[in-house]
Enzyme design. Sequence first.
Site, PDB file in Angstrom:
ATOM      1  N   HIS A  75      -9.428 -23.716 -10.081  1.00 16.59           N
ATOM      2  CA  HIS A  75      -8.386 -25.036 -10.734  1.00 16.59           C
ATOM      3  C   HIS A  75      -8.961 -25.087 -12.199  1.00 16.59           C
ATOM      4  O   HIS A  75      -8.141 -25.624 -12.490  1.00 16.59           O
ATOM      5  CB  HIS A  75      -7.808 -25.490  -9.709  1.00 16.59           C
ATOM      6  CG  HIS A  75      -8.983 -25.967  -9.113  1.00 16.59           C
ATOM      7  ND1 HIS A  75     -10.104 -25.704  -8.108  1.00 16.59           N
ATOM      8  CD2 HIS A  75      -9.641 -27.776  -9.481  1.00 16.59           C
ATOM      9  CE1 HIS A  75     -10.924 -27.111  -7.532  1.00 16.59           C
ATOM     10  NE2 HIS A  75     -10.444 -27.815  -8.620  1.00 16.59           N
ATOM     11  N   ASP A  76      -9.722 -25.097 -11.886  1.00 14.72           N
ATOM     12  CA  ASP A  76     -10.364 -26.123 -13.103  1.00 14.72           C
ATOM     13  C   ASP A  76     -11.751 -25.216 -13.881  1.00 14.72           C
ATOM     14  O   ASP A  76     -12.591 -25.969 -14.864  1.00 14.72           O
ATOM     15  CB  ASP A  76     -11.584 -27.588 -12.654  1.00 14.72           C
ATOM     16  CG  ASP A  76     -10.843 -28.146 -12.357  1.00 14.72           C
ATOM     17  OD1 ASP A  76      -9.864 -28.591 -12.606  1.00 14.72           O
ATOM     18  OD2 ASP A  76     -11.621 -29.089 -11.475  1.00 14.72           O
ATOM     19  N   LYS A  85     -12.631 -25.452 -17.384  1.00 17.50           N
ATOM     20  CA  LYS A  85     -13.675 -26.882 -17.916  1.00 17.50           C
ATOM     21  C   LYS A  85     -14.988 -26.173 -18.610  1.00 17.50           C
ATOM     22  O   LYS A  85     -16.091 -27.091 -19.375  1.00 17.50           O
ATOM     23  CB  LYS A  85     -13.829 -28.149 -16.245  1.00 17.50           C
ATOM     24  CG  LYS A  85     -12.586 -28.611 -16.529  1.00 17.50           C
ATOM     25  CD  LYS A  85     -13.790 -29.673 -14.945  1.00 17.50           C
ATOM     26  CE  LYS A  85     -12.413 -30.256 -14.467  1.00 17.50           C
ATOM     27  NZ  LYS A  85     -13.235 -31.057 -12.840  1.00 17.50           N
ATOM     28  N   HIS A 106      -8.165 -28.831 -20.423  1.00 16.31           N
ATOM     29  CA  HIS A 106      -8.962 -28.085 -19.492  1.00 16.31           C
ATOM     30  C   HIS A 106      -8.107 -26.803 -18.769  1.00 16.31           C
ATOM     31  O   HIS A 106      -7.848 -25.997 -18.423  1.00 16.31           O
ATOM     32  CB  HIS A 106      -9.846 -28.608 -18.772  1.00 16.31           C
ATOM     33  CG  HIS A 106      -9.395 -29.119 -17.621  1.00 16.31           C
ATOM     34  ND1 HIS A 106      -9.065 -30.558 -17.466  1.00 16.31           N
ATOM     35  CD2 HIS A 106      -9.265 -28.821 -16.229  1.00 16.31           C
ATOM     36  CE1 HIS A 106      -8.529 -30.502 -15.821  1.00 16.31           C
ATOM     37  NE2 HIS A 106      -8.302 -29.667 -15.609  1.00 16.31           N
ATOM     38  N   HIS A 154      -2.340 -27.827 -11.937  1.00 16.06           N
ATOM     39  CA  HIS A 154      -2.307 -28.491 -10.751  1.00 16.06           C
ATOM     40  C   HIS A 154      -2.323 -30.152 -10.759  1.00 16.06           C
ATOM     41  O   HIS A 154      -2.758 -31.230 -10.327  1.00 16.06           O
ATOM     42  CB  HIS A 154      -3.742 -28.110 -10.373  1.00 16.06           C
ATOM     43  CG  HIS A 154      -5.187 -28.527 -11.405  1.00 16.06           C
ATOM     44  ND1 HIS A 154      -5.121 -27.364 -11.891  1.00 16.06           N
ATOM     45  CD2 HIS A 154      -5.758 -29.297 -10.640  1.00 16.06           C
ATOM     46  CE1 HIS A 154      -6.193 -27.780 -12.809  1.00 16.06           C
ATOM     47  NE2 HIS A 154      -6.809 -28.620 -12.386  1.00 16.06           N
ATOM     48  N   HIS A 155      -2.201 -30.862 -12.777  1.00 14.82           N
ATOM     49  CA  HIS A 155      -2.269 -31.763 -13.136  1.00 14.82           C
ATOM     50  C   HIS A 155      -0.983 -32.131 -13.229  1.00 14.82           C
ATOM     51  O   HIS A 155      -0.848 -33.573 -13.939  1.00 14.82           O
ATOM     52  CB  HIS A 155      -3.529 -32.041 -14.015  1.00 14.82           C
ATOM     53  CG  HIS A 155      -4.722 -31.866 -13.790  1.00 14.82           C
ATOM     54  ND1 HIS A 155      -5.320 -32.792 -13.092  1.00 14.82           N
ATOM     55  CD2 HIS A 155      -5.948 -30.852 -13.745  1.00 14.82           C
ATOM     56  CE1 HIS A 155      -6.669 -32.769 -12.321  1.00 14.82           C
ATOM     57  NE2 HIS A 155      -6.659 -31.599 -13.324  1.00 14.82           N
TER      58      HIS A 155
END
Length: 266
Positions: free
Chosen positions: A122-123, A126, A151, A177-178
């Site tokens: 998910h990240d 980054k 990101h 997801h954000h």
Amino acid sequence: MLGNENKLVSELHELQNNFKKTTDKLIKDINRHDKIMAQSDKRQQKEYDELQVRLKEVEALSKEIEETQREVVFTMGAIGESRSKETGNHVKRVAEYSKVFALYYGLPEKEAEMLKQASPMHDIGKVAIPDAVLNKPGSFNEEERKIMNTHSQLGYDMLKHSNRSLLKCAATVAYEHHEKWDGTGYPRKLKGEEIHIYGRITAMADVFDALGSDRCYKEAWDDEKIFNLFKEERGKHFEPKLVDIFFEHLDEFLEIRETLKDEYEK
């Protein structure tokens, strides 16, 4: 009269000989056919057995490829989190929470498992965020927040070209997801069911774990504060159904958190 009888006897013998020859030929043909069929059956059985061996080899290779793919996805996700100095088991907990949410939401077991395998990514975006922003203690200024928020798009761009189901799922998770249920999230301000269920689930799983963990910019929240936030954000940040699932099965989520505590917490 005798001549006629002799002729009949001769004809009878000839018929008997012809019948015997014909019968012998038929018997030989049948025996030969049986041998041919037996040989054919053996050949076909051998070919079938060889095919089964090859199929097992292909299945084993396919399984190995899938397992390797899952391992690569998880490792990449862990690398992304370690760069931002997140807690060691963050991606493992988010993966487990995501599967629990998915199953209670009604997704099939296979799809829930795929989401579990994809959620560690998910990240992943980054990895492209500068350290000065990524690991800044305290709050971001407006410009830093804009950089940090990229990101999601970066992660999606890394993964979107794959045709693999797992990586397509991971691309969706990274991208959405954000997003927030009320349309105030990023990067596209999607609203409600415009947000893929994978994104909605991972949002809940990620926030629950992030709030309960120490980060470079904050200390871990206590459970009561987390629970109050989820209640306040029901229908705002989070889909109401997912918030309800969280509280209905709270013991399961807390058990996962306890089981996968980071080493320094034990």
